[in-house]
Motif scaffolding. Structure first.
Motif, PDB file in Angstrom:
ATOM      1  N   VAL A 101       0.870  -1.175   0.000  1.00 19.85           N
ATOM      2  CA  VAL A 101       0.000   0.000   0.000  1.00 19.85           C
ATOM      3  C   VAL A 101       0.907   1.224   0.000  1.00 19.85           C
ATOM      4  O   VAL A 101       1.661   1.452   0.956  1.00 19.85           O
ATOM      5  CB  VAL A 101      -0.916   0.025   1.239  1.00 19.85           C
ATOM      6  CG1 VAL A 101      -1.761   1.297   1.260  1.00 19.85           C
ATOM      7  CG2 VAL A 101      -1.807  -1.217   1.251  1.00 19.85           C
ATOM      8  N   VAL A 103       1.976   5.042   0.152  1.00 18.45           N
ATOM      9  CA  VAL A 103       1.609   6.377   0.626  1.00 18.45           C
ATOM     10  C   VAL A 103       2.665   7.362   0.158  1.00 18.45           C
ATOM     11  O   VAL A 103       3.754   6.982  -0.268  1.00 18.45           O
ATOM     12  CB  VAL A 103       1.469   6.413   2.160  1.00 18.45           C
ATOM     13  CG1 VAL A 103       0.361   5.472   2.613  1.00 18.45           C
ATOM     14  CG2 VAL A 103       2.794   6.062   2.838  1.00 18.45           C
ATOM     15  N   GLN A 116      -0.228  10.301   6.645  1.00 21.34           N
ATOM     16  CA  GLN A 116      -0.919   9.556   5.601  1.00 21.34           C
ATOM     17  C   GLN A 116      -0.795   8.052   5.815  1.00 21.34           C
ATOM     18  O   GLN A 116      -1.742   7.296   5.554  1.00 21.34           O
ATOM     19  CB  GLN A 116      -0.362   9.940   4.224  1.00 21.34           C
ATOM     20  CG  GLN A 116      -1.224   9.471   3.072  1.00 21.34           C
ATOM     21  CD  GLN A 116      -0.653   9.867   1.732  1.00 21.34           C
ATOM     22  OE1 GLN A 116      -0.204   9.031   0.965  1.00 21.34           O
ATOM     23  NE2 GLN A 116      -0.671  11.162   1.431  1.00 21.34           N
ATOM     24  N   ALA A 120      -3.866   5.368   6.268  1.00 24.79           N
ATOM     25  CA  ALA A 120      -4.020   4.296   5.275  1.00 24.79           C
ATOM     26  C   ALA A 120      -4.239   2.927   5.910  1.00 24.79           C
ATOM     27  O   ALA A 120      -4.531   1.955   5.208  1.00 24.79           O
ATOM     28  CB  ALA A 120      -2.786   4.250   4.373  1.00 24.79           C
ATOM     29  N   SER A 122      -5.772  -0.254   7.384  1.00 25.19           N
ATOM     30  CA  SER A 122      -7.072  -0.912   7.261  1.00 25.19           C
ATOM     31  C   SER A 122      -7.073  -2.173   8.124  1.00 25.19           C
ATOM     32  O   SER A 122      -6.074  -2.494   8.780  1.00 25.19           O
ATOM     33  CB  SER A 122      -7.343  -1.271   5.801  1.00 25.19           C
ATOM     34  OG  SER A 122      -6.544  -2.380   5.403  1.00 25.19           O
ATOM     35  N   ARG A 328      -2.227  -1.257  -3.655  1.00 20.53           N
ATOM     36  CA  ARG A 328      -3.133  -0.137  -3.409  1.00 20.53           C
ATOM     37  C   ARG A 328      -2.310   1.138  -3.300  1.00 20.53           C
ATOM     38  O   ARG A 328      -1.286   1.157  -2.621  1.00 20.53           O
ATOM     39  CB  ARG A 328      -3.930  -0.388  -2.120  1.00 20.53           C
ATOM     40  CG  ARG A 328      -4.895   0.737  -1.753  1.00 20.53           C
ATOM     41  CD  ARG A 328      -5.972   0.251  -0.774  1.00 20.53           C
ATOM     42  NE  ARG A 328      -5.463  -0.124   0.536  1.00 20.53           N
ATOM     43  CZ  ARG A 328      -5.411   0.707   1.577  1.00 20.53           C
ATOM     44  NH1 ARG A 328      -5.764   1.980   1.446  1.00 20.53           N
ATOM     45  NH2 ARG A 328      -4.984   0.270   2.750  1.00 20.53           N
ATOM     46  N   THR A 329      -2.759   2.181  -3.978  1.00 20.02           N
ATOM     47  CA  THR A 329      -2.063   3.464  -3.938  1.00 20.02           C
ATOM     48  C   THR A 329      -2.956   4.503  -3.280  1.00 20.02           C
ATOM     49  O   THR A 329      -4.100   4.695  -3.700  1.00 20.02           O
ATOM     50  CB  THR A 329      -1.681   3.929  -5.361  1.00 20.02           C
ATOM     51  OG1 THR A 329      -0.769   2.988  -5.926  1.00 20.02           O
ATOM     52  CG2 THR A 329      -1.016   5.286  -5.320  1.00 20.02           C
ATOM     53  N   VAL A 330      -2.434   5.163  -2.245  1.00 17.97           N
ATOM     54  CA  VAL A 330      -3.197   6.186  -1.543  1.00 17.97           C
ATOM     55  C   VAL A 330      -2.990   7.534  -2.220  1.00 17.97           C
ATOM     56  O   VAL A 330      -3.924   8.165  -2.690  1.00 17.97           O
ATOM     57  CB  VAL A 330      -2.795   6.244  -0.057  1.00 17.97           C
ATOM     58  CG1 VAL A 330      -3.524   7.381   0.653  1.00 17.97           C
ATOM     59  CG2 VAL A 330      -3.097   4.912   0.618  1.00 17.97           C
ATOM     60  N   ASP A 331      -1.758   7.977  -2.299  1.00 16.72           N
ATOM     61  CA  ASP A 331      -1.451   9.274  -2.911  1.00 16.72           C
ATOM     62  C   ASP A 331       0.055   9.331  -3.154  1.00 16.72           C
ATOM     63  O   ASP A 331       0.828   8.977  -2.269  1.00 16.72           O
ATOM     64  CB  ASP A 331      -1.872  10.425  -1.998  1.00 16.72           C
ATOM     65  CG  ASP A 331      -1.541  11.788  -2.601  1.00 16.72           C
ATOM     66  OD1 ASP A 331      -1.518  11.884  -3.838  1.00 16.72           O
ATOM     67  OD2 ASP A 331      -1.300  12.744  -1.840  1.00 16.72           O
TER      68      ASP A 331
END
Length: 374
Positions: A101, A103, A116, A120, A122, A328-331
């Motif tokens: 993942v 960030v 961030q 993120a 989960s 998964r990419t947050v930002d």
């Protein structure tokens, strides 16, 4: 003048007598794996980091894979990380079947945006990999507090210290700040072997035992495997012997890198943005700068014999190899912008005063206009 980007041979030449004696000792004893040198290095490096255990392995990427497995990360589990650190954590996740993942990073130093990262988390998150990038440090203790305040007690922290041997956070040496840490001893690292080698460091007895089993077929004892998904990843006696010699010299070598970085900062800061100032516990593994006309500047430096590199030109999720890997990419706003601007100048213990002077002259005479153009 030609200024190489790196030259580990210079550092090794200064320590040649000790290195030769160390290698000769291994040859005389005739034990090449799992002997006294590896055991001694593990003790000495654990003490250097201020930790209870060091588990020597074949390389830094193996250390990441083994470390994540030891933390209980498995297929489908999420691992929060950054996308701008060379792909090594991504590789380890792919081998395990974990989901990286990504960030973003802070724009001023390109280290993980911890706010961030916590946001993120989960239900599937099992670990956060903190990379002490370029020799700089992330405040791991602060991150732990932030996770706990958010109720994320189950999320473990793995420190990736491959570029930060001897770096500190508030006077504490990295490697002993998270649940477990990983190191690479690739030849150009601040503590470099004569080939590949790596290690894990932890004060958790159970994690250390799991790492020892995972590095050698899952063995509890010879030919008796009890740990699933074990592998063969061993540091050899020659690398351990050489690393013991160099470990005693590491504080001086780090000081020399910091001194070089300080001189570079003074000479180039009016032309380019310095991303890695030698401060706040950094050990100046790399000297990274940024400019919108990065490629033009690199071309001119090459014309004048000064080698440069980019750490790193492609973000992990943008690599072709990632097309089949779940992630998964947050930002990645700041990380993506940096990819087109950053480059690294020569910065190592063997860089001499004449070479530093020459770099300064080239910037002052031929590159100063890039500072005025911004």
């Amino acid at each position: 003048m030609e200024v190489p980007f790196n030259s580990p041979g210079r550092e090794n030449a200064e320590l040649r007598k000790g290195i030769d004696n160390a290698i000769s000792g291994v040859l005389e004893r005739g034990c090449y794996l799992g002997g006294d040198e590896v055991a001694a290095f593990e003790r000495e490096f654990a003490e250097f980091c201020g930790s209870r255990h060091c588990v020597a392995v074949g390389n830094g990427t193996d250390a990441l894979e083994i470390g994540l497995r030891a933390l209980g990360v498995g297929v489908g589990d999420e691992v929060i990380t950054v996308a701008n650190a060379g792909g090594y954590t991504t590789t380890a996740c792919a081998l395990i079947g974990a989901v990286p993942v990504y960030v973003d990073v802070n724009p001023d130093n390109l280290l993980m945006d911890m706010t961030q990262a916590v946001q993120a988390v989960s239900e599937e998150t099992r670990a956060i990999v903190i990379t002490h990038l370029y020799g700089q440090t992330v405040d791991v203790m602060k991150l732990r507090r932030m996770l706990d305040e958010a109720g994320a007690y189950h999320v473990r922290i793995l420190e990736d210290c491959a570029q930060a041997h001897g770096a500190t956070v508030d006077g504490r040496t990295v490697g002993a700040l998270g649940d477990i840490s990983t190191f690479s001893f690739y030849p150009t690292k601040n503590l470099g072997a004569l080939g590949d080698a790596g290690a894990l460091v932890t004060s958790d007895d159970e994690l250390a035992d799991r790492c020892r089993r995972l590095r050698q077929y899952g063995w509890l004892s010879k030919y008796h495997s009890v740990e699933p998904l074990g592998r063969n990843s061993r540091m050899d006696e020659i690398q351990a012997a050489v690393l013991r010699v160099k470990l005693r010299r590491l504080p001086v070598l780090n000081w020399q890198r910091i001194k070089v970085a300080g001189e570079l900062e003074r000479m180039v800061s009016g032309v380019v943005d310095v991303m890695t100032p030698p401060a706040n516990g950094s050990v100046a593994h790399l000297f990274v700068v940024a400019h919108e006309k990065r490629d033009e500047i690199r071309s001119l430096l090459a014309k004048h014999g000064i080698a440069t590199d980019i750490h790193y030109p492609v973000l992990d999720p943008d690599q072709k190899s990632m097309r089949h890997i779940l992630h998964r990419t947050v930002d990645l706003t700041h990380a993506r912008r940096a990819c087109g601007r950053i480059f690294s100048l020569p910065c190592y213990a063997g860089l001499d005063d004449k070479e530093l002077e020459y770099i300064g002259k080239v910037f002052a005479l031929h590159l100063i206009r890039f500072g005025r153009e911004r």
